[in-house]
Design an enzyme around this catalytic site. Structure first.
Site, PDB file in Angstrom:
ATOM      1  N   GLY A   1       0.595  -1.292  -0.012  1.00 36.49           N
ATOM      2  CA  GLY A   1       0.189   0.023  -0.005  1.00 36.49           C
ATOM      3  C   GLY A   1       0.857   1.333  -0.164  1.00 36.49           C
ATOM      4  N   THR A   2       1.838   1.340  -0.408  1.00 35.94           N
ATOM      5  CA  THR A   2       2.675   2.529  -0.718  1.00 35.94           C
ATOM      6  C   THR A   2       1.978   3.319  -1.557  1.00 35.94           C
ATOM      7  OG1 THR A   2       4.129   1.908  -2.441  1.00 35.94           O
ATOM      8  CG2 THR A   2       5.016   1.501  -0.079  1.00 35.94           C
TER       9      THR A   2
ATOM     10  N   ARG B   1     -15.126 -15.403 -10.292  1.00 37.35           N
ATOM     11  CA  ARG B   1     -14.641 -14.112 -10.414  1.00 37.35           C
ATOM     12  C   ARG B   1     -15.658 -13.173 -10.349  1.00 37.35           C
ATOM     13  NH1 ARG B   1      -9.264 -13.208 -11.862  1.00 37.35           N
ATOM     14  NH2 ARG B   1      -7.985 -15.024 -12.419  1.00 37.35           N
TER      15      ARG B   1
ATOM     16  N   ILE C   1      -7.214  -9.784 -11.709  1.00 33.02           N
ATOM     17  CA  ILE C   1      -7.821  -9.303 -12.750  1.00 33.02           C
ATOM     18  C   ILE C   1      -9.282  -9.204 -12.722  1.00 33.02           C
ATOM     19  CG2 ILE C   1      -8.110  -9.921 -15.306  1.00 33.02           C
ATOM     20  CD1 ILE C   1      -5.370  -9.466 -14.684  1.00 33.02           C
ATOM     21  N   LEU C   2     -10.161  -8.035 -13.026  1.00 36.23           N
ATOM     22  CA  LEU C   2     -11.498  -7.841 -12.918  1.00 36.23           C
ATOM     23  C   LEU C   2     -12.302  -8.504 -14.204  1.00 36.23           C
ATOM     24  CD1 LEU C   2     -10.755  -4.366 -11.273  1.00 36.23           C
ATOM     25  CD2 LEU C   2     -11.961  -6.419 -10.101  1.00 36.23           C
TER      26      LEU C   2
ATOM     27  N   HIS D   1       0.862   1.327 -13.255  1.00 37.38           N
ATOM     28  CA  HIS D   1       1.487   0.288 -13.692  1.00 37.38           C
ATOM     29  C   HIS D   1       3.026   0.740 -13.698  1.00 37.38           C
ATOM     30  CE1 HIS D   1       2.225  -3.478 -15.965  1.00 37.38           C
ATOM     31  NE2 HIS D   1       2.935  -2.797 -16.938  1.00 37.38           N
TER      32      HIS D   1
ATOM     33  N   ASP E   1      -3.831  -3.720 -18.905  1.00 39.42           N
ATOM     34  CA  ASP E   1      -2.852  -3.030 -19.100  1.00 39.42           C
ATOM     35  C   ASP E   1      -2.906  -2.008 -20.455  1.00 39.42           C
ATOM     36  OD1 ASP E   1      -0.513  -4.911 -17.495  1.00 39.42           O
ATOM     37  OD2 ASP E   1      -1.828  -3.577 -16.767  1.00 39.42           O
TER      38      ASP E   1
HETATM   39  N1  LIG Z   1      -9.934  -6.116 -16.804  1.00 41.04           N
HETATM   40  C1  LIG Z   1      -8.728  -5.555 -16.099  1.00 41.04           C
HETATM   41  N2  LIG Z   1      -8.317  -6.147 -14.843  1.00 41.04           N
HETATM   42  C2  LIG Z   1      -7.363  -5.394 -14.060  1.00 41.04           C
HETATM   43  C3  LIG Z   1      -7.116  -5.735 -12.752  1.00 41.04           C
HETATM   44  C4  LIG Z   1      -5.989  -5.314 -12.401  1.00 41.04           C
HETATM   45  C5  LIG Z   1      -5.029  -4.531 -12.654  1.00 41.04           C
HETATM   46  C6  LIG Z   1      -3.727  -4.255 -12.099  1.00 41.04           C
HETATM   47  N3  LIG Z   1      -2.733  -4.667 -12.997  1.00 41.04           N
HETATM   48  C7  LIG Z   1      -2.464  -6.084 -13.092  1.00 41.04           C
HETATM   49  C8  LIG Z   1      -1.886  -6.600 -14.288  1.00 41.04           C
HETATM   50  C9  LIG Z   1      -1.792  -7.894 -14.298  1.00 41.04           C
HETATM   51  C10 LIG Z   1      -2.131  -8.865 -13.394  1.00 41.04           C
HETATM   52  C11 LIG Z   1      -1.862 -10.325 -13.460  1.00 41.04           C
HETATM   53  O1  LIG Z   1      -1.867 -10.675 -14.378  1.00 41.04           O
HETATM   54  N4  LIG Z   1      -2.025 -11.126 -12.265  1.00 41.04           N
HETATM   55  C12 LIG Z   1      -1.683 -12.423 -12.219  1.00 41.04           C
HETATM   56  C13 LIG Z   1      -3.215 -13.105 -12.480  1.00 41.04           C
HETATM   57  C14 LIG Z   1      -4.102 -12.752 -11.117  1.00 41.04           C
HETATM   58  C15 LIG Z   1      -5.600 -13.287 -11.358  1.00 41.04           C
HETATM   59  O2  LIG Z   1      -5.466 -14.592 -11.646  1.00 41.04           O
HETATM   60  O3  LIG Z   1      -6.461 -12.605 -11.415  1.00 41.04           O
HETATM   61  C16 LIG Z   1      -2.743  -8.499 -12.144  1.00 41.04           C
HETATM   62  C17 LIG Z   1      -3.181  -6.951 -11.820  1.00 41.04           C
HETATM   63  C18 LIG Z   1      -5.387  -4.326 -14.169  1.00 41.04           C
HETATM   64  C19 LIG Z   1      -6.419  -4.664 -14.969  1.00 41.04           C
HETATM   65  C20 LIG Z   1      -6.684  -4.436 -16.378  1.00 41.04           C
HETATM   66  O4  LIG Z   1      -6.272  -3.647 -17.076  1.00 41.04           O
HETATM   67  N5  LIG Z   1      -8.017  -4.939 -16.834  1.00 41.04           N
HETATM   68  N1  LIG Z   2       0.745  -1.858  -9.170  1.00 41.34           N
HETATM   69  C1  LIG Z   2       1.846  -2.031  -8.678  1.00 41.34           C
HETATM   70  O1  LIG Z   2       2.036  -2.563  -7.393  1.00 41.34           O
HETATM   71  C2  LIG Z   2       3.266  -2.628  -6.684  1.00 41.34           C
HETATM   72  C3  LIG Z   2       2.947  -2.555  -5.353  1.00 41.34           C
HETATM   73  O2  LIG Z   2       2.636  -1.087  -4.931  1.00 41.34           O
HETATM   74  P1  LIG Z   2       2.126  -0.737  -3.559  1.00 41.34           P
HETATM   75  O3  LIG Z   2       1.372  -2.069  -2.675  1.00 41.34           O
HETATM   76  O4  LIG Z   2       3.295  -0.427  -2.699  1.00 41.34           O
HETATM   77  O5  LIG Z   2       1.190   0.324  -3.601  1.00 41.34           O
HETATM   78  C4  LIG Z   2       3.652  -1.139  -7.341  1.00 41.34           C
HETATM   79  O6  LIG Z   2       5.025  -1.477  -7.930  1.00 41.34           O
HETATM   80  C5  LIG Z   2       2.738  -0.900  -8.424  1.00 41.34           C
HETATM   81  O7  LIG Z   2       3.426  -0.505  -9.618  1.00 41.34           O
END
Ligand SMILES: Nc1nc2ccc(CNc3ccc(C(=O)NCCCC(=O)O)cc3)cc2c(=O)[nH]1
Ligand SMILES: N[C@@H]1O[C@H](COP(=O)(O)O)[C@@H](O)[C@H]1O
Length: 203
Positions: free
Chosen positions: A11-12, A64, A91-92, A108, A144
């Protein structure tokens, strides 16, 4: 603007958002922090700041859709108008992202569209780039890939490790995310119907 922050760990970035929202000039008020994991440091940071917290443990949900549905219910309960993903690692689903389209921000640790996905900092080192950085973007269904709001660049220095580069990027994140949250919360920036960023330019 009533803001909800979703976290998974330290949570930084949350801490940076909290400190920004404390400023009297800020348009943002953080009203709830939701973690998908219990007992993480981010929850303590929220409580210390007097912000309500909820844990929605993804392991307790059969799908999910049900997990996202519970997150959505908590956000509605608190009257949230803007959601920030701050180190949130689930992932949402499409329906959730559609409902919150234009109201959902993510940070990101790379200059998107380069180095999407996890371990972006490591990807940058392996690619040998001399400039790295972070991106705050609107969340789209494709991971992303949403419209970019704010980016900040940092140099890659000789001898950098994944850790030293991540630390430098994280300092940039702590400036970029509050800036982006303020732009959207104040209405200076919004996501247009066609999916592009729209700036309300000063008259
Ligand atoms: N649909 C949508 N939802 C997101 C949820 C979180 C994040 C944060 N960045 C993230 C980017 C990648 C991942 C990821 O691949 N995690 C491993 C699989 C975890 C799982 O099974 O859920 C998680 C967060 C970004 C997005 C996004 O761009 N689009
Ligand atoms: N989204 C990614 O999650 C990491 C952890 O962030 P935080 O938990 O210290 O805010 C950070 O590196 C950020 O880029």
């Amino acid at each position: 603007t009533r803001v909800g922050v979703l976290i998974s760990g330290t949570g930084t970035n949350l801490q940076a958002l909290i400190e920004h929202a404390k400023r009297p000039s800020s348009s943002a008020e953080i009203v709830v922090v939701i973690s998908n994991r219990p007992g993480v440091q981010g929850l303590k940071r929220a409580s210390l700041a007097g912000i309500q917290t909820r844990v929605v443990d993804h392991k307790l949900y059969g799908s999910r859709a049900e997990f996202d549905g519970t997150i959505d219910r908590v956000l509605e309960e608190f009257g949230v108008e803007l959601v920030c993903l701050a180190g949130f690692m689930r992932i949402l689903t499409g329906p959730f992202v559609k409902k919150w389209n234009g109201k959902l921000l993510n940070i990101h640790p790379s200059l998107l569209p380069s180095f999407k996905g996890v371990n972006a900092q490591k990807q940058a080192l392996q690619a040998g780039v001399r400039v790295a950085g972070c991106t705050v973007h609107f969340v789209a269904e494709e991971v992303d890939a949403g419209a970019i709001i704010v980016q900040e660049a940092v140099p890659v220095l000789s001898g950098d490790t994944e850790e030293s580069l991540s630390d430098r990027i994280r300092e940039a994140e702590h400036r970029a995310f509050p800036a982006a949250m303020e732009l959207v919360a104040s209405g200076a920036v919004r996501l247009a119907e066609d999916g592009h960023i729209e700036w309300k330019l000063k008259s």
